[in-house]
Write a protein that holds these residues in place. Sequence first.
Motif, PDB file in Angstrom:
ATOM      1  N   MET A   1       0.996  -1.125  -0.072  1.00  0.00           N
ATOM      2  CA  MET A   1       0.306   0.351  -0.164  1.00  0.00           C
ATOM      3  C   MET A   1       0.765   1.119  -0.364  1.00  0.00           C
ATOM      4  N   VAL A   2       0.601   1.954  -0.882  1.00  0.00           N
ATOM      5  CA  VAL A   2       1.368   3.066  -0.752  1.00  0.00           C
ATOM      6  C   VAL A   2       0.325   4.635  -0.885  1.00  0.00           C
ATOM      7  N   VAL A   3       1.059   5.501  -1.040  1.00  0.00           N
ATOM      8  CA  VAL A   3       0.343   6.723  -1.199  1.00  0.00           C
ATOM      9  C   VAL A   3       1.500   7.997  -2.183  1.00  0.00           C
ATOM     10  N   GLU A   4       0.439   8.444  -2.686  1.00  0.00           N
ATOM     11  CA  GLU A   4       0.660   9.337  -3.834  1.00  0.00           C
ATOM     12  C   GLU A   4       1.528  10.317  -3.599  1.00  0.00           C
ATOM     13  N   SER A   5       2.541  10.657  -3.824  1.00  0.00           N
ATOM     14  CA  SER A   5       2.669  12.717  -3.679  1.00  0.00           C
ATOM     15  C   SER A   5       3.655  12.849  -4.607  1.00  0.00           C
ATOM     16  N   ALA A   6       2.745  14.535  -5.629  1.00  0.00           N
ATOM     17  CA  ALA A   6       3.948  14.883  -6.189  1.00  0.00           C
ATOM     18  C   ALA A   6       5.143  15.467  -6.062  1.00  0.00           C
ATOM     19  N   THR A   7       5.416  16.149  -4.788  1.00  0.00           N
ATOM     20  CA  THR A   7       5.797  16.795  -4.024  1.00  0.00           C
ATOM     21  C   THR A   7       7.552  15.800  -3.827  1.00  0.00           C
ATOM     22  N   PRO A   8       8.635  16.650  -3.999  1.00  0.00           N
ATOM     23  CA  PRO A   8      10.095  15.485  -3.119  1.00  0.00           C
ATOM     24  C   PRO A   8      10.189  15.339  -1.816  1.00  0.00           C
ATOM     25  N   LEU A   9       9.781  14.482  -0.924  1.00  0.00           N
ATOM     26  CA  LEU A   9       9.903  14.089   0.094  1.00  0.00           C
ATOM     27  C   LEU A   9      11.420  14.446   1.121  1.00  0.00           C
ATOM     28  N   GLN A  10      10.845  14.557   1.953  1.00  0.00           N
ATOM     29  CA  GLN A  10      12.124  15.210   3.284  1.00  0.00           C
ATOM     30  C   GLN A  10      12.392  13.679   4.325  1.00  0.00           C
ATOM     31  N   PHE A  11      12.923  13.162   4.613  1.00  0.00           N
ATOM     32  CA  PHE A  11      13.354  12.234   5.731  1.00  0.00           C
ATOM     33  C   PHE A  11      14.519  12.508   6.830  1.00  0.00           C
ATOM     34  N   GLU A  12      13.937  11.817   8.280  1.00  0.00           N
ATOM     35  CA  GLU A  12      14.260  11.564   9.259  1.00  0.00           C
ATOM     36  C   GLU A  12      15.638  11.409   8.351  1.00  0.00           C
ATOM     37  N   GLY A  13      17.117  11.414   8.374  1.00  0.00           N
ATOM     38  CA  GLY A  13      17.965  10.681   8.506  1.00  0.00           C
ATOM     39  C   GLY A  13      18.851  10.174   6.840  1.00  0.00           C
ATOM     40  N   GLU A  14      17.966  11.821   6.381  1.00  0.00           N
ATOM     41  CA  GLU A  14      18.209  11.415   4.994  1.00  0.00           C
ATOM     42  C   GLU A  14      19.661  11.285   4.354  1.00  0.00           C
ATOM     43  N   GLU A  15      20.611  11.611   5.518  1.00  0.00           N
ATOM     44  CA  GLU A  15      21.790  11.024   4.870  1.00  0.00           C
ATOM     45  C   GLU A  15      22.337   9.413   4.841  1.00  0.00           C
ATOM     46  N   HIS A  16      21.319   8.584   4.854  1.00  0.00           N
ATOM     47  CA  HIS A  16      21.086   7.834   4.722  1.00  0.00           C
ATOM     48  C   HIS A  16      20.370   6.437   3.514  1.00  0.00           C
ATOM     49  N   VAL A  17      19.683   7.950   2.774  1.00  0.00           N
ATOM     50  CA  VAL A  17      18.483   7.809   1.907  1.00  0.00           C
ATOM     51  C   VAL A  17      20.245   6.951   0.549  1.00  0.00           C
ATOM     52  N   GLN A  18      19.765   6.339  -0.269  1.00  0.00           N
ATOM     53  CA  GLN A  18      20.152   6.069  -1.497  1.00  0.00           C
ATOM     54  C   GLN A  18      19.265   5.471  -2.169  1.00  0.00           C
ATOM     55  N   VAL A  19      19.099   5.493  -3.315  1.00  0.00           N
ATOM     56  CA  VAL A  19      18.652   5.862  -5.147  1.00  0.00           C
ATOM     57  C   VAL A  19      18.973   4.469  -5.534  1.00  0.00           C
ATOM     58  N   TYR A  20      18.218   3.650  -6.282  1.00  0.00           N
ATOM     59  CA  TYR A  20      18.891   3.111  -7.245  1.00  0.00           C
ATOM     60  C   TYR A  20      18.339   2.758  -8.667  1.00  0.00           C
ATOM     61  N   ASP A  21      18.844   3.121  -9.192  1.00  0.00           N
ATOM     62  CA  ASP A  21      18.270   3.154 -10.796  1.00  0.00           C
ATOM     63  C   ASP A  21      17.386   1.744 -11.744  1.00  0.00           C
ATOM     64  N   SER A  22      15.678   2.415 -11.529  1.00  0.00           N
ATOM     65  CA  SER A  22      15.659   0.131 -11.257  1.00  0.00           C
ATOM     66  C   SER A  22      14.802   0.195 -12.852  1.00  0.00           C
ATOM     67  N   SER A  23      14.655   1.310 -13.727  1.00  0.00           N
ATOM     68  CA  SER A  23      14.261   1.203 -15.193  1.00  0.00           C
ATOM     69  C   SER A  23      14.534   2.758 -16.290  1.00  0.00           C
ATOM     70  N   GLU A  24      13.739   2.595 -16.822  1.00  0.00           N
ATOM     71  CA  GLU A  24      14.207   3.417 -17.892  1.00  0.00           C
ATOM     72  C   GLU A  24      12.897   5.100 -17.118  1.00  0.00           C
ATOM     73  N   TRP A  25      12.445   4.832 -17.020  1.00  0.00           N
ATOM     74  CA  TRP A  25      11.556   6.661 -16.412  1.00  0.00           C
ATOM     75  C   TRP A  25      11.788   6.418 -14.795  1.00  0.00           C
ATOM     76  N   ALA A  26      11.588   4.980 -13.825  1.00  0.00           N
ATOM     77  CA  ALA A  26      11.793   5.023 -12.509  1.00  0.00           C
ATOM     78  C   ALA A  26      13.061   4.733 -11.658  1.00  0.00           C
ATOM     79  N   GLU A  27      13.141   5.586 -10.335  1.00  0.00           N
ATOM     80  CA  GLU A  27      13.710   5.270  -9.604  1.00  0.00           C
ATOM     81  C   GLU A  27      13.109   4.713  -7.933  1.00  0.00           C
ATOM     82  N   ARG A  28      14.040   3.453  -6.969  1.00  0.00           N
ATOM     83  CA  ARG A  28      13.650   3.452  -5.878  1.00  0.00           C
ATOM     84  C   ARG A  28      14.012   3.789  -5.163  1.00  0.00           C
ATOM     85  N   GLY A  29      13.963   4.262  -3.486  1.00  0.00           N
ATOM     86  CA  GLY A  29      14.570   5.008  -3.132  1.00  0.00           C
ATOM     87  C   GLY A  29      14.736   4.045  -1.313  1.00  0.00           C
ATOM     88  N   PHE A  30      16.132   4.444  -0.396  1.00  0.00           N
ATOM     89  CA  PHE A  30      15.930   3.247   0.549  1.00  0.00           C
ATOM     90  C   PHE A  30      16.975   3.603   1.341  1.00  0.00           C
TER      91      PHE A  30
END
Length: 97
Positions: A1-30
């Motif tokens: 279950m996900v919630v959609e957002s049109a604005t960039p997200l802010q996370f506590e501990g953002e220095e630990h957020v990494q992004v994976y290039d998962s397709s031609e049009w999308a990325e996944r953050g972890f």
Amino acid sequence: MVVESATPLQFEGEEHVQVYDSSEWAERGFCSRCGTHLFYRLKQGGFYAVPVGLLDNQDNWTFSLQVFIEEKPAFYCFANDTQTLTGKELVAQFSAE
């Protein structure tokens, strides 16, 4: 279950957020410390999908869309009516942008 957002997200501990290039049009953050999935986002268009369990206030959400519906197990069913998309229909929406 996900919630959609049109604005960039802010996370506590953002220095630990990494992004994976998962397709031609999308990325996944972890989280690079624990591996928790944080978001799915389009490279173009300002769309973020955030797992609802990450959010503090979960009371006012509307469950309105199911995707990859053709892969749904026969025993898996929600009581409310929602819009449904097959995987092919969903991918067509993203690749058309």
